[in-house]
Design a protein around this motif. Sequence first.
Motif, PDB file in Angstrom:
ATOM      1  N   THR B 236      31.621  43.543  18.444  1.00  0.00           N
ATOM      2  CA  THR B 236      32.152  42.969  19.697  1.00  0.00           C
ATOM      3  C   THR B 236      31.114  42.943  20.823  1.00  0.00           C
ATOM      4  O   THR B 236      31.438  42.591  21.961  1.00  0.00           O
ATOM      5  CB  THR B 236      33.381  43.773  20.174  1.00  0.00           C
ATOM      6  N   GLU B 239      30.651  39.923  23.076  1.00  0.00           N
ATOM      7  CA  GLU B 239      31.824  39.629  23.893  1.00  0.00           C
ATOM      8  C   GLU B 239      31.983  40.639  25.037  1.00  0.00           C
ATOM      9  O   GLU B 239      32.235  40.270  26.188  1.00  0.00           O
ATOM     10  CB  GLU B 239      33.042  39.691  22.954  1.00  0.00           C
ATOM     11  N   THR B 243      30.758  42.001  30.226  1.00  0.00           N
ATOM     12  CA  THR B 243      31.805  42.501  31.128  1.00  0.00           C
ATOM     13  C   THR B 243      31.434  43.859  31.721  1.00  0.00           C
ATOM     14  O   THR B 243      32.140  44.352  32.611  1.00  0.00           O
ATOM     15  CB  THR B 243      33.144  42.654  30.384  1.00  0.00           C
TER      16      THR B 243
END
Lengths: 361, 361
Positions: B236, B239, B243
């Motif tokens: 992950t 992705e 953030t």
Amino acid sequence: MTQDAAGTGFWAIVPAGGAGTRLWPLSRRDEPKFLHDLTGSGRSLLQQTVDRLAPLAGERVVVVTGEAHAAAVRAQLPAAVADRVLAEPSPRDSMAAIGLAAAIVERDDPDGVVGSFAADHVIADTDAFAAGVRRAVAVARDGWLVTLGVTPTYAATGFGWIERGAGLGDHDGAFAVSSFVEKPDAARAEGYLAGGRHLWNAGMFVARADVLLDLLALEHPDFAASLRALAADPATLGEVWPTLPRIALDHAVAEPAGDAGRVAVVPAAFDWEDVGDFAALASLQPERPAGPRVLGDAELVRSVDATGLVVPAAGRTVTVVGLDDVVVVDTGDALLVTTTARAQDVKRLVADLAETRPDLL
Amino acid sequence: MTQDAAGTGFWAIVPAGGAGTRLWPLSRRDEPKFLHDLTGSGRSLLQQTVDRLAPLAGERVVVVTGEAHAAAVRAQLPAAVADRVLAEPSPRDSMAAIGLAAAIVERDDPDGVVGSFAADHVIADTDAFAAGVRRAVAVARDGWLVTLGVTPTYAATGFGWIERGAGLGDHDGAFAVSSFVEKPDAARAEGYLAGGRHLWNAGMFVARADVLLDLLALEHPDFAASLRALAADPATLGEVWPTLPRIALDHAVAEPAGDAGRVAVVPAAFDWEDVGDFAALASLQPERPAGPRVLGDAELVRSVDATGLVVPAAGRTVTVVGLDDVVVVDTGDALLVTTTARAQDVKRLVADLAETRPDLL
């Protein structure tokens, strides 16, 4: 021949020699300074010299250079001039080089006038130069050995001076030479500058070819005879050349002829630069709005708070931060960093390289 | 895990980032300073960092670097270390980089202790460094966040300082941290040096991996949770990574933990250099009998009356005449000439190049 100083009958002799040691790594043994464009004009000093002489001598230009450089010299010249290049088998100083060229001119044009102009000088005011040479040629036709005396603009200690005597009655703007003065110290140079009777000796001589050789014969009869014999039979060059005396034209002819009252000087007011070191080279490049002067592609130079001279001859980007009067010369195999104030000391570096890295010279 | 600080259970994290702008043109965007041999040792700063950690962590070294440099980083490392290199999809400051590495260590070795050591530091006294780290690891096992405090040798204004408080009762040579101090002005730095209670902050932290992440979770619970989730499911990364907050470990963890009395400092007396500019780089090279210091092949450097630093990285001969404290950095496509005094201003040049010649950065 005609009586037109800029027409037939005037021959330019261009000695193309000298190592240009203090311009290393730009000037190299195999590519001395006269082969380089040192003004950003797109023309080498040699080409600029021949260009400057073209209005005066047309293609009647005899370049004398060392055998090692003859091919490179010819490649830079128009065909008619290239065909007349004289290759010295070995360096034997200026009298042999200029004298051989004069003997060849005398052979081909017995009334011809020759003028000798080094291949590595920079003269911006070509009109003033041409006017001086034309006047000198007119005086030379009357049998004088004529030297151009550059009007001094500062008390130079780096080259010789000429003291002028009385004016020549039949030639305006020409004077008898009282004496040649070797490089003076600063105090004497100041005196010369203030006195107004002294001129810089730029080493530019004009004379009838026969007069030059006859003057030589007065002091060195065998030397003059050898030069004339070489002109008559150039095939003997390899044999005769090594027997010629190593002596400068100034000592062999000009100084004795001066003592004998046979030398005239024509003052001429042109800026003249023999590009003796990187300080001189810097002064020849235009100022820029900011940053060091550049000989070459200014797009390759980036700087912050810097002045001086950058020569980006290797095509790489050269950057300078926080140095005034710095000199950076970037070539394919060697880089020099110095200052305009220390430009003369490049010869000390070259002396070291001659011992340790002769391949770089 | 064992309780041996130099044995299993101790993991080194090596953030390999930073542009090294002030070391241009040696340090480039595509080849930043940690990939270079800046000490003439034959090893890059990154390799020297991993070498220095080998007696402490063996091959338990996690290097974190940008994706652009991951291949070059791996190529410089032993296979076992190269296999563990973490490539950041984008720069997100030190907390994300070190935190991800710590989360992976925690996953594989729940009691593991991590230490973070930048890839671009030079430390000559590796024994003193190792002794300091061993002591820090021992303190960290008891739950402290431990920072190494370098014994100051001058009033440095270029990095932060650490004020030590009371000694830890159960660990000789370790102290509670009173406060972290940002880069001080000269007067305050003099006071710190004279007072004897302040140490240089070299940005070297040691903690149990779980303690580091738990401390982060106190202030930034989502951040810590994301890092642990990434360790559990590295697929992950692309992705989740964008953030994560951009924050330095000092601000995210060390300063709040210091305020909470959870941070200890281990003073260590080793010379430490982050090679911030060419003046620092010069100081790392040995003096020579004459002439400038040289990073690289001294045979390529020739000088007359010159001092400073020459980096002949292009393999060409570099010569310097008559300049003191000069810096000459010669690379294949760009050359820099400056002085040690103006070394900081190289960043101004680089800012200009970013506008006009980004290809050279």
